[in-house]
Write an enzyme that holds these catalytic residues in place. Structure first.
Site, PDB file in Angstrom:
ATOM      1  N   CYS A  76      37.336  94.487  13.911  1.00 53.97           N
ATOM      2  CA  CYS A  76      36.899  94.514  12.509  1.00 53.97           C
ATOM      3  C   CYS A  76      37.346  95.770  11.759  1.00 53.97           C
ATOM      4  O   CYS A  76      37.179  95.857  10.547  1.00 53.97           O
ATOM      5  CB  CYS A  76      35.380  94.366  12.420  1.00 53.97           C
ATOM      6  SG  CYS A  76      34.841  92.704  12.851  1.00 53.97           S
ATOM      7  N   ASN A 114      31.574  87.121   7.887  1.00 55.02           N
ATOM      8  CA  ASN A 114      32.405  88.195   8.422  1.00 55.02           C
ATOM      9  C   ASN A 114      33.808  87.654   8.693  1.00 55.02           C
ATOM     10  O   ASN A 114      34.000  86.880   9.628  1.00 55.02           O
ATOM     11  CB  ASN A 114      31.756  88.719   9.716  1.00 55.02           C
ATOM     12  CG  ASN A 114      32.526  89.884  10.325  1.00 55.02           C
ATOM     13  OD1 ASN A 114      33.631  90.204   9.898  1.00 55.02           O
ATOM     14  ND2 ASN A 114      31.945  90.508  11.340  1.00 55.02           N
ATOM     15  N   HIS A 164      32.570  97.082   5.384  1.00 60.46           N
ATOM     16  CA  HIS A 164      32.871  95.890   6.186  1.00 60.46           C
ATOM     17  C   HIS A 164      31.689  94.930   6.083  1.00 60.46           C
ATOM     18  O   HIS A 164      30.531  95.354   6.129  1.00 60.46           O
ATOM     19  CB  HIS A 164      33.117  96.309   7.637  1.00 60.46           C
ATOM     20  CG  HIS A 164      33.284  95.141   8.565  1.00 60.46           C
ATOM     21  ND1 HIS A 164      34.193  94.137   8.318  1.00 60.46           N
ATOM     22  CD2 HIS A 164      32.639  94.800   9.715  1.00 60.46           C
ATOM     23  CE1 HIS A 164      34.108  93.236   9.288  1.00 60.46           C
ATOM     24  NE2 HIS A 164      33.171  93.610  10.145  1.00 60.46           N
TER      25      HIS A 164
END
Ligand code: UT7
Length: 331
Positions: free
Chosen positions: A116, A286, A256
């Site tokens: 990520c 996500n 994020h």
């Protein structure tokens, strides 16, 4: 002569049409809209449907939007970096295919993988090429088809992830705008908390790995949550401190999009009002490498030249960090 800085001069994005709502997930696993919303902030995510479409499909669409908006000839691009945890194939760089498909015939291209944090780390890489004076146009694309590695019988992971892509063009700037500072870290202690066990050199694909569902993401959510909250908030706070930025000086936090509670903890630590926090987790979930550029694209019209942006991310590995960037244009 003022120091050459690396600025973002254009952005683009793409999400697939199919909307996977919490209601749909209720039909697949033992979950409910209320749990997902309160624990994560997610209401829906996009899923790429269609045979033979991989991460490159998403990346190409995002890059094409950027080229069109900027009226940029792809032949001018020097380098393409595709930040992704889900490349089209294990071998053969997805970025090379993306470059050819968009007509970037004068560019070299490669993939960058840091789960990520891929896009965040990619920003550092892209900026370094520009700051060195070696290249003039670096296209950084964050793209992931997370649905290709998600087990839709596992309620702990399938509710979180979605597919998408975003792109950002990095160019030299002589007004001092663009990337100002970065604080990037990693720690292998995280390897067992968030991973895909099989398909790599450690455990190659076999009948057994397929049977054991080891080609899907595994996450120990609670542990990852603890590390993510601490490290995302710490690194953002550190970047502010190092650059003498108070909460008043920060115009935007670009966090994020893994969990709204992690985002809230980070913005609270920075002393930021919600109005300064970019958020689209409710719509996309996500998207791993795509969260940061998707935010830039969604909020582009609100960004002003000179705005102070603080990026923060946390991902598998573990990998994490924060970047301070001055926005370079009014759209
Ligand atoms: O982007 C890369 C980095 N990743 C992250 O930052 C993600 C970090 N982790 C998280 O965001 C959260 O840990 C999750 C959203 C994954 C999970 O939330 P949580 O508040 O940590 O829940 P939990 O794992 O502690 O589970 C709480 C309860 C459990 O039931 P019991 O044992 O209390 O009876 C779970 O079995 O919730 C249950 N549960 C669910 N219930 C309904 C777990 N998943 C679900 C679900 N629907 N989908």
């Amino acid at each position: 002569m003022s120091k050459l800085t690396a600025a973002i001069t254009a952005v683009g994005s793409y999400v697939p049409d199919f909307v996977m709502t919490n209601k749909i997930l209720e039909t697949l696993v033992d979950t409910n809209d209320e749990w997902i919303t309160t624990r994560t902030g997610i209401k829906e995510r996009r899923i790429l449907k269609g045979k033979g479409l991989g991460t490159s499909y998403l990346a190409i669409k995002a890059a094409e939007q950027l080229l069109e908006k900027r009226k940029l000839d792809p032949k001018e691009i020097d380098l393409i970096i595709v930040a992704t945890a889900t490349p089209d194939m294990m071998v053969a760089a997805t970025a090379a295919y993306v470059g050819s498909e968009i007509g970037a015939t004068n560019a070299f291209a490669y993939d960058l993988q840091a789960a990520c944090s891929s896009f965040l780390y990619g920003m550092s890489t892209a900026a370094s090429y520009i700051e060195s004076g070696r290249y003039k146009k670096v296209l950084l694309i964050g793209a992931d088809k997370m649905s290709s590695i998600i087990d839709y019988t596992d309620r702990t992971t399938c509710i979180i992830f979605g597919d998408g892509a975003g792109a950002a063009l990095f160019e030299p700037n002589n007004e001092g705008l663009g990337l100002q500072d970065e604080y990037l870290r990693s720690d292998g202690v995280g390897r067992n908390f968030l991973k895909m066990d099989a398909g790599g050199s450690l455990l190659p694909a076999s009948e057994e790995t397929v049977k054991n569902r080891q080609h899907f993401i595994y996450q120990d959510g609670k542990s990852v949550f603890k590390f993510a909250v601490t490290n995302m908030a710490d690194s953002a706070a550190k970047i502010m401190e190092r650059n003498n930025l108070s909460h008043k000086d920060v115009d935007w936090l670009i966090p994020h999009q893994a969990n709204k509670r992690i985002i809230d903890a980070t913005s609270n630590r920075m002393g930021l009002d919600d109005s300064k926090v970019m958020m689209n987790i409710q719509r996309y979930g996500n998207t791993t490498s795509a969260t940061l550029p998707l935010l830039l694209s969604d909020y582009e019209s609100q960004l002003k030249k000179g705005d102070n942006l603080v990026f923060a991310a946390f991902g598998g590995g573990f990998t994490w960090g924060s970047i301070y960037l001055k926005w370079a244009y009014n759209s």
